[in-house]
Design an enzyme around this catalytic site. Structure first.
Site, short mmCIF file in Angstrom:
data_model
loop_
_atom_site.label_atom_id
_atom_site.label_comp_id
_atom_site.label_asym_id
_atom_site.label_seq_id
_atom_site.Cartn_x
_atom_site.Cartn_y
_atom_site.Cartn_z
N SER A 119 -5.49 -9.86 -15.25
CA SER A 119 -6.60 -8.92 -15.20
C SER A 119 -7.76 -9.41 -16.05
O SER A 119 -8.83 -8.84 -16.00
CB SER A 119 -6.13 -7.55 -15.65
OG SER A 119 -5.24 -7.65 -16.71
N HIS A 140 -6.49 -10.72 -8.02
CA HIS A 140 -6.30 -9.57 -8.90
C HIS A 140 -6.20 -8.27 -8.09
O HIS A 140 -7.19 -7.78 -7.56
CB HIS A 140 -7.48 -9.51 -9.89
CG HIS A 140 -7.38 -8.41 -10.88
ND1 HIS A 140 -8.48 -7.80 -11.44
CD2 HIS A 140 -6.29 -7.80 -11.42
CE1 HIS A 140 -8.06 -6.87 -12.27
NE2 HIS A 140 -6.76 -6.84 -12.27
N GLU A 152 -9.64 -8.49 -6.20
CA GLU A 152 -10.71 -9.29 -6.80
C GLU A 152 -10.23 -10.75 -6.78
O GLU A 152 -9.12 -11.04 -7.22
CB GLU A 152 -10.89 -8.79 -8.25
CG GLU A 152 -12.14 -9.18 -8.92
CD GLU A 152 -12.23 -8.57 -10.33
OE1 GLU A 152 -11.19 -8.24 -10.95
OE2 GLU A 152 -13.37 -8.45 -10.82
N ASN A 190 -12.51 -5.34 -14.74
CA ASN A 190 -12.15 -4.89 -16.09
C ASN A 190 -13.29 -5.00 -17.09
O ASN A 190 -13.25 -4.37 -18.13
CB ASN A 190 -10.91 -5.62 -16.57
CG ASN A 190 -9.69 -4.99 -15.96
OD1 ASN A 190 -9.59 -3.77 -15.90
ND2 ASN A 190 -8.78 -5.80 -15.46
N1 CAA Z 1 2.49 3.76 -5.69
C1 CAA Z 1 2.34 3.83 -4.35
N2 CAA Z 1 1.69 4.83 -3.74
C2 CAA Z 1 1.20 5.80 -4.49
C3 CAA Z 1 1.34 5.80 -5.90
C4 CAA Z 1 2.03 4.74 -6.49
N3 CAA Z 1 2.20 4.64 -7.81
N4 CAA Z 1 0.74 6.92 -6.39
C5 CAA Z 1 0.24 7.57 -5.32
N5 CAA Z 1 0.52 6.91 -4.19
C6 CAA Z 1 0.13 7.28 -2.83
C7 CAA Z 1 0.72 8.59 -2.41
O1 CAA Z 1 1.99 8.44 -1.81
C8 CAA Z 1 -0.29 9.09 -1.40
O2 CAA Z 1 -0.06 8.42 -0.17
P1 CAA Z 1 -0.49 9.05 1.25
O3 CAA Z 1 -1.98 9.13 1.26
O4 CAA Z 1 0.04 8.05 2.21
O5 CAA Z 1 0.15 10.36 1.33
C9 CAA Z 1 -1.63 8.59 -1.95
O6 CAA Z 1 -1.30 7.50 -2.82
C10 CAA Z 1 -2.34 9.65 -2.74
O7 CAA Z 1 -1.46 10.08 -3.77
P2 CAA Z 1 -1.39 11.58 -4.33
O8 CAA Z 1 -1.84 12.53 -3.29
O9 CAA Z 1 -0.04 11.79 -4.94
O10 CAA Z 1 -2.34 11.58 -5.57
P3 CAA Z 1 -3.87 11.24 -5.67
O11 CAA Z 1 -4.61 11.62 -4.45
O12 CAA Z 1 -4.26 11.81 -6.97
O13 CAA Z 1 -3.90 9.66 -5.78
C11 CAA Z 1 -4.05 7.72 -7.08
C12 CAA Z 1 -3.22 8.95 -6.77
C13 CAA Z 1 -4.11 6.84 -5.85
C14 CAA Z 1 -3.34 7.00 -8.18
C15 CAA Z 1 -5.50 8.17 -7.48
O14 CAA Z 1 -5.42 9.08 -8.52
C16 CAA Z 1 -6.38 7.02 -7.88
O15 CAA Z 1 -6.96 6.34 -7.07
N6 CAA Z 1 -6.50 6.80 -9.23
C17 CAA Z 1 -7.29 5.72 -9.78
C18 CAA Z 1 -6.52 4.46 -9.71
C19 CAA Z 1 -7.29 3.30 -10.25
O16 CAA Z 1 -8.41 3.40 -10.72
N7 CAA Z 1 -6.68 2.12 -10.18
C20 CAA Z 1 -7.25 0.93 -10.71
C21 CAA Z 1 -6.68 0.71 -12.05
S1 CAA Z 1 -7.35 -0.71 -12.77
C22 CAA Z 1 -6.35 -1.94 -12.26
O17 CAA Z 1 -5.37 -1.77 -11.65
C23 CAA Z 1 -6.80 -3.29 -12.65
C24 CAA Z 1 -6.37 -3.76 -13.97
O18 CAA Z 1 -6.40 -4.97 -14.14
C25 CAA Z 1 -6.06 -2.91 -15.09
#
Ligand code: CAA
Length: 283
Positions: A119, A140, A152, A190
């Site tokens: 990352s 990424h 990315e 990031n």
């Molecule tokens: N793994 C797989 N699928 C998941 C999951 C997980 N951990 N969490 C949720 N889902 C799926 C659910 O099954 C659901 O699927 P369907 O649409 O097929 O039904 C969908 O995602 C939506 O989930 P929920 O309804 O339970 O919850 P939500 O609408 O609140 O979504 C979320 C959950 C997708 C995590 C959302 O809150 C989100 O997008 N959060 C932000 C995530 C983010 O910013 N990620 C980037 C992080 S930075 C990074 O990764 C880079 C780094 O280097 C640090």
């Protein structure tokens, strides 16, 4: 070169997510980690997510089994030798990544691209550990991998056009949207996300708001799907700290200093969801 077998190093939340999307796109996957227990947890996580898909009728039981059957696991990194493309998604700690890349460079055929899901660690620094710097690239993925659309893609100084194009096309095959970033600390994702999360932690540290209020402001005020403190818990506080330290070391700019509260939580083993405790309690 056709890619049929895909290697993933690391069975944690990123590695297992990458293995899942690769298997879902029809590739045979070899997932490697250092302990059987970690591999079992990784496969269990994939199985759980696929089952959710079956429950929601997005997938049938046979497809689920076929996807799982395409994934094999191993504690011996040498088994990745048969992969046509490898992504490393191990812990965000330079010495570990260096060792893995030195090993992969020995094990894999000379034409195999070795990508890293780092990352924030410079791709050039990882490439320098190998004798195939033109075949080293950043790929990424975002967490949760099966859900997030972005990949990315980061070229090191020496990454070839062919390596870049193959990696780009692979991201498309996985159903993702690639975006290119240059090899500077934190790349794009990031460099923007982590200072925002760090500032949210400073708000908590300075008592500007409670964790709930800080998250509510960003969720409802900025339409973020989750608040920054919840997101930090999802990403892992150790990863957040490692990224802030990489930004700070890379730019030598005090604006990237990690909040002392973040460091304190990590030292206490409060790493977020994966340990059951971070800014929130998940036990
Ligand atoms: N793994 C797989 N699928 C998941 C999951 C997980 N951990 N969490 C949720 N889902 C799926 C659910 O099954 C659901 O699927 P369907 O649409 O097929 O039904 C969908 O995602 C939506 O989930 P929920 O309804 O339970 O919850 P939500 O609408 O609140 O979504 C979320 C959950 C997708 C995590 C959302 O809150 C989100 O997008 N959060 C932000 C995530 C983010 O910013 N990620 C980037 C992080 S930075 C990074 O990764 C880079 C780094 O280097 C640090």
């Amino acid at each position: 070169m056709g890619i049929n077998t895909f290697g993933v190093i690391g069975a944690g939340q990123m590695g297992s997510g990458i293995a899942q999307v690769a298997a879902m796109s029809g590739l045979n996957v070899i997932m490697s980690d250092i302990k059987d227990e970690l591999l079992e947890q990784g496969v269990e996580a994939i199985e759980k997510i696929l089952q959710r898909g079956v429950d929601k009728r997005k997938l049938d039981g046979t497809e689920k089994e076929e996807i799982l059957n395409r994934i094999t696991t191993t504690v011996d990194i040498k088994d990745v030798a048969s992969a046509d493309f490898v992504v490393e998604a191990a812990t965000e700690y330079e010495p570990v990544k260096f060792e893995i890349f030195e090993n992969l460079d020995q094990i894999c055929a000379a034409n195999v691209i070795l990508a890293t899901n780092t990352s924030s660690i410079p791709i050039g620094r990882i490439a320098a550990r190998t004798k195939r710097s033109e075949k080293i690239i950043g790929m990424h993925f975002m967490n949760p991998v099966p859900v997030m659309k972005l990949v990315e893609i980061i070229r090191g100084l020496d990454t070839s056009d062919d390596t870049f194009q193959t990696t780009w096309d692979l991201a498309l095959k996985f159903g993702k949207t690639p975006a290119e970033a240059k090899d500077y600390p934190g790349f794009i994702a990031n460099r923007i996300l982590m200072p925002m999360i760090n500032e949210a932690i400073y708000c908590l540290y300075h008592g500007v708001g409670t964790r709930e209020d800080i998250d509510t402001v960003m969720r409802l005020g900025m339409n973020h799907p989750m608040g920054p403190l919840s997101l930090a818990d999802l990403i892992g506080l150790d990863t957040c700290l490692a990224i802030m330290d990489t930004l700070y070391d890379g730019f030598k700019d005090s604006k990237y200093r990690a909040c002392p509260l973040l460091r304190k939580y990590v030292e206490a083993g409060w790493l977020g969801r994966k340990t059951g405790r971070g800014f929130y309690d998940y036990t």
